[in-house]
Design an enzyme around this catalytic site. Structure first.
Site, PDB file in Angstrom:
ATOM      1  N   SER A 202       0.856  -1.191   0.000  1.00  0.00           N
ATOM      2  CA  SER A 202       0.000   0.000   0.000  1.00  0.00           C
ATOM      3  C   SER A 202       0.884   1.230   0.000  1.00  0.00           C
ATOM      4  O   SER A 202       2.118   1.134   0.046  1.00  0.00           O
ATOM      5  CB  SER A 202      -0.926   0.020   1.224  1.00  0.00           C
ATOM      6  OG  SER A 202      -0.173   0.149   2.425  1.00  0.00           O
ATOM      7  N   SER A 328      12.383  10.318   6.426  1.00  0.00           N
ATOM      8  CA  SER A 328      11.290  11.253   6.676  1.00  0.00           C
ATOM      9  C   SER A 328      11.850  12.622   7.003  1.00  0.00           C
ATOM     10  O   SER A 328      12.895  12.738   7.660  1.00  0.00           O
ATOM     11  CB  SER A 328      10.432  10.758   7.839  1.00  0.00           C
ATOM     12  OG  SER A 328       9.588  11.782   8.330  1.00  0.00           O
ATOM     13  N   TYR A 354      10.215   7.510  15.708  1.00  0.00           N
ATOM     14  CA  TYR A 354      10.269   7.325  14.252  1.00  0.00           C
ATOM     15  C   TYR A 354      11.358   8.210  13.657  1.00  0.00           C
ATOM     16  O   TYR A 354      12.182   7.759  12.846  1.00  0.00           O
ATOM     17  CB  TYR A 354       8.904   7.673  13.676  1.00  0.00           C
ATOM     18  CG  TYR A 354       8.761   7.520  12.183  1.00  0.00           C
ATOM     19  CD1 TYR A 354       8.538   6.275  11.602  1.00  0.00           C
ATOM     20  CD2 TYR A 354       8.828   8.635  11.343  1.00  0.00           C
ATOM     21  CE1 TYR A 354       8.386   6.143  10.235  1.00  0.00           C
ATOM     22  CE2 TYR A 354       8.676   8.513   9.983  1.00  0.00           C
ATOM     23  CZ  TYR A 354       8.451   7.269   9.421  1.00  0.00           C
ATOM     24  OH  TYR A 354       8.305   7.151   8.065  1.00  0.00           O
ATOM     25  N   LYS A 358      14.885   7.113  11.736  1.00  0.00           N
ATOM     26  CA  LYS A 358      15.204   7.545  10.374  1.00  0.00           C
ATOM     27  C   LYS A 358      16.528   8.314  10.347  1.00  0.00           C
ATOM     28  O   LYS A 358      17.281   8.233   9.374  1.00  0.00           O
ATOM     29  CB  LYS A 358      14.068   8.407   9.823  1.00  0.00           C
ATOM     30  CG  LYS A 358      12.766   7.649   9.580  1.00  0.00           C
ATOM     31  CD  LYS A 358      12.916   6.567   8.527  1.00  0.00           C
ATOM     32  CE  LYS A 358      11.566   5.969   8.112  1.00  0.00           C
ATOM     33  NZ  LYS A 358      11.702   4.906   7.098  1.00  0.00           N
ATOM     34  N   THR A 387      -0.727   8.694   3.208  1.00  0.00           N
ATOM     35  CA  THR A 387      -0.608   7.244   3.236  1.00  0.00           C
ATOM     36  C   THR A 387      -1.551   6.649   4.284  1.00  0.00           C
ATOM     37  O   THR A 387      -1.958   7.333   5.224  1.00  0.00           O
ATOM     38  CB  THR A 387       0.836   6.824   3.567  1.00  0.00           C
ATOM     39  OG1 THR A 387       1.124   7.226   4.909  1.00  0.00           O
ATOM     40  CG2 THR A 387       1.832   7.483   2.628  1.00  0.00           C
TER      41      THR A 387
END
Length: 468
Positions: A202, A328, A354, A358, A387
């Site tokens: 996805s 990101s 997160y 990254k 997303t």
């Protein structure tokens, strides 16, 4: 009824076959026509007479839907004509794209469009004609940009200053930034090359795989769920308009052991991979440790892609290959914490975890780029994309930005470009951090840039995990 005829022609410095292949899939119009916000091929399979496309036009900043159909395709050795008819609410269009081979590397394109409106007052016709002339000029200029001037973007001084002020620069993480890019063309074909990519069921991963398949690449795709992988493969075939050679591999990328197993399968059975894309990622709102003792965000967003990158680099070096790591823009807000990889010394914050993961992936990628000069390492962030993961884990952010978020196609653009464009084989570009096809600074806020000694410690920490 009022008809507005638009006529232009232009010489494109690309071979006839490439130009024809690019224009036949009319969904690429969003890449070269500034009046089109989005375009989707509705009819699965190869483009032929009767293939339908849905467009969203930009009319004075407002989205206006339109349905196009391919009504005729005439292809000969040095000549081709594509005829399309479109219908919107209160207007219609008849478009003809005629191609002539001029030389091995030049093609003449004749663009003809008749826009038909409901009865229009005489006083508005001069304005309508002026608007049509500008639109036609921008359209052929956009076509040249898409097919010729699709290389590295060089932001202006003002754009650089805006970026370094952080918040003003973040405006460009939305659709606005994507639409302002000087070229959005993806037309560098990858026939005969193989791309591996994780997280394709996805979102950005699926959009990336679809575009790479359209460009002719064979694919090795990785996901957690067999049924969802099968669904994604069908969507890729439908989008690409051709039978794509796709190999599916299942792996749980929160597991170090399973990631290592996947790496060994790839090394033994898929030595023909030319580009490897670590796209899979996840944001967790609760602090959870994996069975192996790693915080989940760290495992999925840093350790797993680092293992795959590190272990696949030697065989990619043999092919002059590329590694593309998706990160990101959130990493601009965080530095690494060598003393607290598992985020236990402060209250857990999912977006922070997160971003730190990254940042780790960025630092390791840049460090290894210097150690393996025969591999081209590229790190990319997609902007703010709509997303499924963003909608689920950041509902407030998703709701506030709404339609300003990029769609998955827009978010995948630079990753596809990094994988496909020949300019990115330049060794001097290896280790760069990219956004919207331009190299970007790796840190903007004080205290977020990793020092050399910290990165060396990071590398040593990783190797203890990789060698365990």
């Amino acid at each position: 009824m009022t008809t507005l005829p638009l006529r232009r022609e232009v010489i494109i410095n690309r071979c006839f076959d490439d130009v024809l292949r690019y224009l036949t899939d009319f969904s690429t119009i969003e890449q070269w026509d500034p009046g089109v916000m989005e375009a989707v091929k509705l009819t699965p399979g190869p483009v032929k007479t009767g293939t339908q496309f849905d467009l969203i036009l930009d009319v004075l900043g407002k989205p206006v839907p339109m349905r196009y159909g391919m009504t005729a395709i005439d292809v000969q050795d040095t000549y081709a004509k594509l005829v399309l008819d479109g219908q919107g609410d209160g207007f219609s269009a008849h478009d003809e794209l005629t191609l002539h081979k001029v030389s091995d590397q030049q093609t003449r394109v004749e663009y003809a469009a008749d826009l038909v409106f409901a009865d229009t007052s005489a006083w508005i016709m001069p304005l309508l004609k002026a608007w049509g002339a500008r639109l036609a000029n921008k359209t052929v200029a956009g076509l040249v940009s898409a097919l010729e001037n699709d290389g590295i973007v060089h932001p202006s001084v003002i754009e650089r200053m805006s970026e370094r002020l952080v918040l003003p620069g973040m405006i460009n993480y939305t659709r606005r930034g994507y639409r302002r890019m000087p070229s959005k063309g993806l037309s560098r074909y990858m026939d005969g090359r193989t791309v591996g990519i994780t997280g394709i069921t996805s979102g950005l991963g699926l959009a990336t795989a679809q575009q790479l398949a359209r460009l002719g690449a064979d694919l090795v795709v990785v996901g957690r769920n067999r049924e969802r992988l099968a669904q994604a493969v069908q969507q890729i075939h439908d989008f690409a308009g051709r039978q794509v050679n796709i190999t599916c591999l299942e792996a749980e990328l929160s597991s170090v052991a399973d990631t290592k197993r996947l790496a060994e399968v790839l090394k033994l059975e898929h030595r023909n991979i030319d580009v490897w894309i670590n796209n899979a990622g996840a944001l967790f709102n609760e602090h959870v440790l994996t069975d192996e003792g790693h915080e989940c965000s760290l495992a999925v967003n840093a350790i797993s892609p680092a293992i795959l990158s590190y272990r696949l680099a030697p065989q990619l070096a043999e092919r002059g290959g590329r590694i593309i790591n998706m990160v990101s823009g959130g990493l601009y807000s965080q530095g690494i914490r060598l003393e607290d990889f598992n985020f236990t010394q402060e209250p857990y914050n999912g977006p922070k975890a997160y971003a730190r993961a990254k940042r780790i992936l960025l630092d390791l990628s840049r460090y290894w780029a210097k150690k393996t000069p025969d591999v081209r390492w590229h790190i990319v962030h997609p902007g703010w994309a709509n997303t499924p993961g963003v909608e689920k884990t950041l509902p407030s952010f998703h709701e506030k930005l709404g339609s300003r978020l990029r769609n998955n196609r827009m978010g995948s653009d630079t990753a596809v470009w990094l994988a496909s464009h020949p300019d990115l084989s330049d060794q001097s570009l290896s280790g760069k951090f990219w956004f919207d096809r331009a190299p970007r600074p790796i840190a903007l806020l004080p205290g977020t840039r990793s020092m050399k000694a910290e990165v060396e410690c990071l590398d040593a920490w990783f190797k203890t995990i990789d060698e365990a």
